[in-house]
Design an enzyme around this catalytic site. Structure first.
Site, PDB file in Angstrom:
ATOM      1  N   GLY A  18       0.872  -1.356  -0.086  1.00  0.00           N
ATOM      2  CA  GLY A  18      -0.007  -0.106   0.249  1.00  0.00           C
ATOM      3  C   GLY A  18       0.833   1.291   0.025  1.00  0.00           C
ATOM      4  O   GLY A  18       0.404   2.183   0.213  1.00  0.00           O
ATOM      5  N   ASP A  87       7.293   8.489  -6.350  1.00  0.00           N
ATOM      6  CA  ASP A  87       6.994   7.277  -6.259  1.00  0.00           C
ATOM      7  C   ASP A  87       8.375   6.262  -6.749  1.00  0.00           C
ATOM      8  O   ASP A  87       9.015   6.650  -7.532  1.00  0.00           O
ATOM      9  CB  ASP A  87       5.742   6.728  -7.156  1.00  0.00           C
ATOM     10  CG  ASP A  87       5.029   5.509  -6.809  1.00  0.00           C
ATOM     11  OD1 ASP A  87       5.505   5.034  -5.528  1.00  0.00           O
ATOM     12  OD2 ASP A  87       4.304   4.840  -7.549  1.00  0.00           O
ATOM     13  N   GLU A  88       8.125   5.017  -6.240  1.00  0.00           N
ATOM     14  CA  GLU A  88       9.174   3.966  -6.586  1.00  0.00           C
ATOM     15  C   GLU A  88      10.662   4.685  -6.461  1.00  0.00           C
ATOM     16  O   GLU A  88      11.432   4.288  -7.553  1.00  0.00           O
ATOM     17  CB  GLU A  88       9.113   3.738  -7.956  1.00  0.00           C
ATOM     18  CG  GLU A  88       7.627   2.933  -8.278  1.00  0.00           C
ATOM     19  CD  GLU A  88       7.661   1.652  -7.970  1.00  0.00           C
ATOM     20  OE1 GLU A  88       8.260   1.068  -7.086  1.00  0.00           O
ATOM     21  OE2 GLU A  88       6.627   0.834  -8.235  1.00  0.00           O
ATOM     22  N   GLN A  90      13.245   3.905  -5.252  1.00  0.00           N
ATOM     23  CA  GLN A  90      14.495   2.749  -5.259  1.00  0.00           C
ATOM     24  C   GLN A  90      14.742   3.013  -6.762  1.00  0.00           C
ATOM     25  O   GLN A  90      16.031   2.571  -7.039  1.00  0.00           O
ATOM     26  CB  GLN A  90      14.173   1.478  -4.956  1.00  0.00           C
ATOM     27  CG  GLN A  90      13.389   0.697  -5.658  1.00  0.00           C
ATOM     28  CD  GLN A  90      11.865   1.030  -5.507  1.00  0.00           C
ATOM     29  OE1 GLN A  90      11.418   1.649  -4.630  1.00  0.00           O
ATOM     30  NE2 GLN A  90      10.927   0.253  -6.239  1.00  0.00           N
ATOM     31  N   ILE A 167      17.021  -5.234 -10.685  1.00  0.00           N
ATOM     32  CA  ILE A 167      16.040  -4.394 -10.929  1.00  0.00           C
ATOM     33  C   ILE A 167      15.277  -5.295 -11.954  1.00  0.00           C
ATOM     34  O   ILE A 167      15.803  -5.585 -12.976  1.00  0.00           O
ATOM     35  CB  ILE A 167      16.435  -3.254 -11.552  1.00  0.00           C
ATOM     36  CG1 ILE A 167      16.818  -2.309 -10.436  1.00  0.00           C
ATOM     37  CG2 ILE A 167      15.256  -2.357 -12.094  1.00  0.00           C
ATOM     38  CD1 ILE A 167      16.337  -2.005  -9.397  1.00  0.00           C
TER      39      ILE A 167
HETATM   40  N1  LIG Z   1      -0.947  -9.919  -0.814  1.00  0.00           N
HETATM   41  C1  LIG Z   1      -1.320  -8.825  -0.544  1.00  0.00           C
HETATM   42  N2  LIG Z   1      -1.531  -8.076   0.495  1.00  0.00           N
HETATM   43  C2  LIG Z   1      -2.144  -6.853   0.503  1.00  0.00           C
HETATM   44  N3  LIG Z   1      -2.606  -6.252  -0.656  1.00  0.00           N
HETATM   45  C3  LIG Z   1      -2.424  -6.739  -1.809  1.00  0.00           C
HETATM   46  C4  LIG Z   1      -2.017  -8.207  -1.825  1.00  0.00           C
HETATM   47  N4  LIG Z   1      -1.956  -8.603  -3.078  1.00  0.00           N
HETATM   48  C5  LIG Z   1      -2.433  -7.538  -3.921  1.00  0.00           C
HETATM   49  N5  LIG Z   1      -3.095  -6.601  -3.110  1.00  0.00           N
HETATM   50  C6  LIG Z   1      -3.458  -5.364  -3.491  1.00  0.00           C
HETATM   51  O1  LIG Z   1      -2.337  -4.267  -3.524  1.00  0.00           O
HETATM   52  C7  LIG Z   1      -2.857  -3.008  -3.149  1.00  0.00           C
HETATM   53  C8  LIG Z   1      -1.893  -2.125  -2.508  1.00  0.00           C
HETATM   54  O2  LIG Z   1      -1.284  -1.599  -3.834  1.00  0.00           O
HETATM   55  P1  LIG Z   1      -0.350  -0.443  -3.793  1.00  0.00           P
HETATM   56  O3  LIG Z   1      -0.695   0.819  -3.021  1.00  0.00           O
HETATM   57  O4  LIG Z   1       0.335  -0.377  -5.337  1.00  0.00           O
HETATM   58  O5  LIG Z   1       1.055  -1.251  -3.024  1.00  0.00           O
HETATM   59  P2  LIG Z   1       2.574  -0.894  -3.297  1.00  0.00           P
HETATM   60  O6  LIG Z   1       2.676   0.133  -3.695  1.00  0.00           O
HETATM   61  O7  LIG Z   1       3.182  -1.103  -1.849  1.00  0.00           O
HETATM   62  O8  LIG Z   1       3.129  -1.864  -4.056  1.00  0.00           O
HETATM   63  C9  LIG Z   1      -3.941  -3.351  -2.009  1.00  0.00           C
HETATM   64  O9  LIG Z   1      -4.967  -2.331  -1.672  1.00  0.00           O
HETATM   65  C10 LIG Z   1      -4.627  -4.825  -2.575  1.00  0.00           C
HETATM   66  O10 LIG Z   1      -5.662  -4.467  -3.297  1.00  0.00           O
HETATM   67  C1  LIG Z   2      11.511  -6.724  -4.821  1.00  0.00           C
HETATM   68  C2  LIG Z   2      11.826  -6.032  -5.900  1.00  0.00           C
HETATM   69  C3  LIG Z   2      11.076  -5.404  -6.801  1.00  0.00           C
HETATM   70  N1  LIG Z   2      11.389  -4.887  -7.964  1.00  0.00           N
HETATM   71  C4  LIG Z   2      10.519  -4.015  -8.749  1.00  0.00           C
HETATM   72  C5  LIG Z   2       9.234  -4.769  -9.069  1.00  0.00           C
HETATM   73  C6  LIG Z   2       8.033  -3.801  -9.182  1.00  0.00           C
HETATM   74  O1  LIG Z   2       8.300  -3.328 -10.735  1.00  0.00           O
HETATM   75  C7  LIG Z   2       8.745  -2.399  -8.436  1.00  0.00           C
HETATM   76  C8  LIG Z   2       7.988  -2.553  -6.909  1.00  0.00           C
HETATM   77  O2  LIG Z   2       6.700  -2.031  -7.075  1.00  0.00           O
HETATM   78  P1  LIG Z   2       5.678  -1.788  -5.887  1.00  0.00           P
HETATM   79  O3  LIG Z   2       4.849  -0.582  -6.438  1.00  0.00           O
HETATM   80  O4  LIG Z   2       6.464  -1.588  -4.678  1.00  0.00           O
HETATM   81  O5  LIG Z   2       4.782  -3.041  -5.969  1.00  0.00           O
HETATM   82  O6  LIG Z   2      10.050  -3.010  -8.130  1.00  0.00           O
HETATM   83  C9  LIG Z   2      12.786  -4.999  -8.390  1.00  0.00           C
HETATM   84  O7  LIG Z   2      13.029  -4.433  -9.356  1.00  0.00           O
HETATM   85  N2  LIG Z   2      13.713  -5.713  -7.633  1.00  0.00           N
HETATM   86  C10 LIG Z   2      13.183  -6.150  -6.529  1.00  0.00           C
HETATM   87  O8  LIG Z   2      14.114  -6.925  -5.677  1.00  0.00           O
END
Ligand SMILES: Nc1ncnc2c1ncn2[C@@H]1O[C@H](COP(=O)(O)OP(=O)(O)O)[C@@H](O)[C@H]1O
Ligand SMILES: Cc1cn([C@H]2C[C@H](O)[C@@H](COP(=O)(O)O)O2)c(=O)[nH]c1=O
Ligand SMILES: [Zn+2]
Length: 192
Positions: A18, A87-88, A90, A167
């Protein structure tokens, strides 16, 4: 009036925890409060969209695509935002010291920065930029997904494939959030 002048807000944790949803929510609130807000996204992550930040729930927000901190500095010198969202983080290009320096300069002049980014890669190693920013943040949120194996709070993003590059853009096809116990069990099975 200036509760959020020069503050660093971090949303971190594993994938699916999230982070991006929280960043989007913050941006919406700052806009409602009348702050001039700009969102950036490193160009490497074009999973779902080109010039938008997209969550795993497929909610969208406009963002400027950038390669590096240097581009963010250029945009902000011109647009003079009150609030900058990244965002992102990293994936953001530029030397680590320049990223940290750029962020510190923005904070010094009163810009508030919201960042979202992974704390660890698929091996459990910290992403350096989040590791460096965490102690200097004003607000630090560690989010938790649900462990895809056992349902407790997840800790890390497990890569399902054998690919070893650090990555690798992907979503649930390639990654699943796991708790520490399930992550260790999976790694043992996979001889990692
Ligand atoms: N295993 C999981 N645990 C929690 N949320 C999940 C899972 N799988 C899918 N989701 C979805 O991912 C959403 C969060 O997405 P997002 O904000 O893009 O997360 P992040 O940026 O941390 O990757 C949650 O609201 C949910 O709908
Ligand atoms: C763990 C991990 C992730 N990534 C990449 C995969 C996704 O494109 C992003 C993470 O997106 P999110 O919004 O946090 O779900 O990062 C990667 O390149 N390397 C890794 O080890
Ligand atoms: Zn588990």
């Amino acid at each position: 009036m200036h509760q959020y002048k020069g503050r660093l807000i971090i949303h971190t944790g594993s994938m699916f925890s999230g982070k991006t949803s929280s960043l989007e929510k913050d941006v919406k609130r700052f806009k409602i409060a009348g702050y001039n807000t700009i969102a950036f996204k490193p160009i490497v992550d074009s999973r779902y969209s080109k010039n938008e930040i997209v969550t795993h729930d497929l909610t969208y927000m406009n963002a400027i695509l950038v390669k590096s901190i240097y581009e963010i500095v250029e945009y902000c010198d011109e647009l003079k935002p009150d609030v900058i969202a990244i965002d992102e983080i990293q994936f953001l290009g530029g030397k680590l010291e320049d990223i940290l320096d750029g962020i510190n300069q923005f904070l010094k002049i009163g810009c508030t920065i919201i960042v979202a980014g992974l704390d660890m890669d698929y091996t459990g190693k910290p992403f350096e930029v989040i590791k460096e920013l965490m102690p200097i943040s004003d607000y630090l949120y560690k989010h938790h997904a649900v462990c895809a194996k056992c349902g407790v709070d997840a800790w890390v993003s497990h890569r399902k494939s054998d690919d070893m590059e650090r990555i690798k853009v992907g979503t649930s096809d390639e990654y699943e959030p796991l708790c520490r116990k399930c992550f260790l069990e999976e790694n043992k099975k996979e001889n990692r």
